[in-house]
Design an enzyme around this catalytic site. Structure first.
Site, short mmCIF file in Angstrom:
data_model
loop_
_atom_site.label_atom_id
_atom_site.label_comp_id
_atom_site.label_asym_id
_atom_site.label_seq_id
_atom_site.Cartn_x
_atom_site.Cartn_y
_atom_site.Cartn_z
N GLY A 171 -68.87 -9.43 -80.63
CA GLY A 171 -68.85 -8.04 -80.20
C GLY A 171 -69.99 -7.17 -80.65
O GLY A 171 -70.14 -6.06 -80.14
N GLU A 217 -67.70 -15.01 -83.74
CA GLU A 217 -67.92 -15.53 -82.37
C GLU A 217 -68.97 -14.70 -81.64
O GLU A 217 -68.68 -14.13 -80.59
CB GLU A 217 -66.60 -15.48 -81.58
CG GLU A 217 -65.43 -16.23 -82.19
CD GLU A 217 -64.11 -15.95 -81.47
OE1 GLU A 217 -64.02 -14.97 -80.68
OE2 GLU A 217 -63.16 -16.70 -81.69
N PRO A 218 -70.18 -14.59 -82.16
CA PRO A 218 -71.17 -13.74 -81.50
C PRO A 218 -71.70 -14.37 -80.21
O PRO A 218 -71.89 -15.59 -80.13
CB PRO A 218 -72.29 -13.62 -82.53
CG PRO A 218 -72.19 -14.87 -83.33
CD PRO A 218 -70.72 -15.25 -83.35
N GLY A 219 -71.90 -13.57 -79.21
CA GLY A 219 -72.50 -14.03 -77.97
C GLY A 219 -73.72 -13.18 -77.65
O GLY A 219 -74.87 -13.57 -77.86
N ARG A 222 -74.95 -6.79 -64.33
CA ARG A 222 -74.55 -5.79 -65.32
C ARG A 222 -74.79 -4.34 -64.88
O ARG A 222 -73.91 -3.50 -65.07
CB ARG A 222 -75.19 -6.07 -66.68
CG ARG A 222 -74.77 -7.44 -67.26
CD ARG A 222 -75.17 -7.61 -68.70
NE ARG A 222 -74.43 -6.73 -69.55
CZ ARG A 222 -74.85 -5.57 -70.03
NH1 ARG A 222 -76.08 -5.17 -69.78
NH2 ARG A 222 -74.06 -4.83 -70.75
N TYR A 277 -71.25 -2.55 -64.76
CA TYR A 277 -70.94 -1.68 -65.89
C TYR A 277 -71.79 -0.41 -65.92
O TYR A 277 -71.68 0.38 -66.86
CB TYR A 277 -71.20 -2.40 -67.22
CG TYR A 277 -70.61 -3.77 -67.39
CD1 TYR A 277 -69.23 -3.98 -67.34
CD2 TYR A 277 -71.44 -4.86 -67.66
CE1 TYR A 277 -68.71 -5.24 -67.53
CE2 TYR A 277 -70.90 -6.13 -67.86
CZ TYR A 277 -69.54 -6.31 -67.79
OH TYR A 277 -69.02 -7.56 -68.00
N CYS A 318 -76.80 -6.76 -49.35
CA CYS A 318 -76.27 -5.73 -48.46
C CYS A 318 -75.11 -4.99 -49.12
O CYS A 318 -73.94 -5.14 -48.74
CB CYS A 318 -75.84 -6.36 -47.15
SG CYS A 318 -77.23 -7.18 -46.38
C1 LIG Z 1 -66.72 -12.59 -75.01
C2 LIG Z 1 -66.11 -12.97 -76.30
C3 LIG Z 1 -66.88 -13.05 -77.45
C4 LIG Z 1 -68.34 -12.70 -77.49
O1 LIG Z 1 -68.55 -11.33 -77.42
P1 LIG Z 1 -70.02 -10.73 -77.58
O2 LIG Z 1 -69.83 -9.28 -77.40
O3 LIG Z 1 -70.86 -11.33 -76.54
O4 LIG Z 1 -70.48 -11.07 -78.96
C5 LIG Z 1 -66.27 -13.49 -78.61
N1 LIG Z 1 -64.95 -13.82 -78.63
C6 LIG Z 1 -64.18 -13.74 -77.54
C7 LIG Z 1 -62.76 -14.10 -77.63
C8 LIG Z 1 -64.72 -13.30 -76.34
O5 LIG Z 1 -63.95 -13.22 -75.26
#
Ligand SMILES: *Cc1c(COP(=O)(O)O)cnc(C)c1O
Length: 416
Positions: free
Chosen positions: A241, A276-278, A315, A319, A345
């Site tokens: 997050g 859980e960083p993305g 995005r 958003y 379109c």
């Molecule tokens: C999407 C998600 C993440 C990653 O969130 P980021 O904002 O990209 O870091 C981590 N855990 C869970 C359960 C998610 O659904």
């Protein structure tokens, strides 16, 4: 997070040791271009923040799920946070240790549970009572014990876009924190479930640690109640997050994120922390390279029509997100207020609106910054457009990590 990998040399935009103009000419556009250096630096910032803490960094595969990216992060030590059987397959395919895989998501199917139980993953993050019961039944059929955490909804306001806020009480995610104790007791009594963790993930693109600190307080209270009834929690998964700087946002560091859980971790020294960083790993590690097709001037607006569309990077349309857009050749050009739009379109097909940017001619390239997370991963074939290629730069070298789709790819599986 690191953006030093993207820089101008003279008037030309480079990624590490590779010129974007050259990449665009060689590989075509639209093209996602990732930087190895930036991916590593962003991941290592998390490792540094966790160096004194038993921990696992489970990269959130959905942010950018290309095998080369997953492999690179695995080599750095990452596990995987997955939300589908498809993501499990990807993680296993690049050799992620199943004991570093956590499985999140509100709608896991029995087939996906079987797949993950057979693989021997570290933990299922269970999001509802019926899911927990299906998991137990599925484990029983396989003669296995399913390791689980409950994903609790701590009811905090993550102060982010409503579509990516997940930790407030009206969201579909997690179990209301008040109901967690009873469910944990049910799980403890089930011979096919093994309680190992506690999980929450409150949202994405967070720009402050205070929602994390609020969640930490709620989790701490729950941990105390669980300990009092003898439920043993070893893994504390606090989700991902952390935001990135799209448009001047000040973003807390991974260190500050970990510190938000400092008191809790001090109170439970045996806990292993899972992150859980993305977005914060991949977001700023890529640009979407696009080409100007036409400059279209009407009495009301000025449009830069590009070969990059909402189907390539959704995005802004989905958003209302801001992505910085810069010409690949900076050469002292006049700027104008334009809408940067794609060929699709839909009037919602834009990458920027009313944006003052230097004007480019037809055939010239633009770079859309901060495109690494939820960029290619959310791309589609809408309007029957092949999805972009992906390239990974490492120093002065680059390689294609996903071939551009062909027209044949578009109709695969269809019959008349
Ligand atoms: C999407 C998600 C993440 C990653 O969130 P980021 O904002 O990209 O870091 C981590 N855990 C869970 C359960 C998610 O659904």
């Amino acid at each position: 997070m690191s953006q030093a990998a993207f820089h101008y040399q003279g008037e030309d935009l480079w990624v590490e040791g590779v010129s974007l103009a050259e990449l665009g000419a060689t590989l075509g556009t639209p093209l996602y271009v990732y930087s190895t250096q930036a991916l590593k630096a962003n991941f290592q910032a998390y490792q540094l923040a966790l160096k004194n803490q038993p921990s696992l960094i489970a990269y959130s595969v959905k942010a950018a799920s290309n095998l080369a990216i997953l492999h690179l992060l695995k080599e750095e030590g990452a596990g995987s946070d997955i939300v589908s059987g498809g993501e499990l397959k990807r993680a296993l395919q690049v050799g992620v240790d199943p004991q570093k895989i956590v499985f999140s998501g509100v709608g896991k199917t029995a087939e996906e549970m079987i797949q993950a139980l057979k693989a021997g993953i570290l933990m299922f993050n269970v999001e509802s009572a019926p899911e927990m019961r299906l998991l137990a039944a599925t484990a029983r059929e396989l003669g296995k014990k399913a390791p689980l955490a409950l994903r609790v909804n701590p009811d905090v306001d993550p102060q982010t876009h409503p579509y990516i806020a997940t930790g407030f009480r009206e969201s579909k995610f997690g179990v209301p924190i008040e109901e967690a104790l009873a469910l944990y007791q049910e799980a403890t009594a089930d011979p096919y479930l093994e309680v190992v963790g506690l999980d929450c993930h409150i949202g994405s693109q967070l720009t402050s640690v205070s929602p994390f600190a609020a969640a930490a307080e709620r989790l701490r209270a729950l941990l105390a109640r669980l300990a009092a009834v003898g439920v043993n929690i070893q893994l504390l998964d606090v989700g991902g997050g952390l935001g990135i700087n799209y448009h001047g946002e000040e973003i807390p560091s991974p260190q500050e994120l970990v510190q938000a859980f400092g008191e809790l971790l001090a109170a439970y020294p045996g806990l292993r922390l899972i992150l859980e960083p993305g977005r914060s790993i991949v977001g700023q590690a890529a640009v979407l390279l696009i080409k100007c097709l036409y400059n279209k001037v009407t009495p009301f607006k000025r449009f830069v029509i590009t070969d990059g569309a909402m189907s390539d990077l959704i995005r802004p349309s989905l958003y209302g997100s801001y992505h910085e857009i810069k010409p690949v050749r900076a050469a002292g050009r006049p700027a104008a207020k334009v809408n940067v739009v794609g060929p699709i379109c839909e009037s919602g097909d834009f990458l920027a609106q009313d944006r003052e940017i230097p004007l480019v001619e037809s055939g010239e390239f633009l770079a859309v910054f901060g495109a690494g997370a939820y960029g290619f991963a959310m791309s589609s074939n809408y309007n029957s457009r092949p999805r972009p290629a992906e390239a990974l730069v490492d120093g002065a070298r680059f390689r294609v990590i996903r071939a551009r789709e062909t027209l044949e790819d578009l109709t695969r599986g269809e019959t008349i």
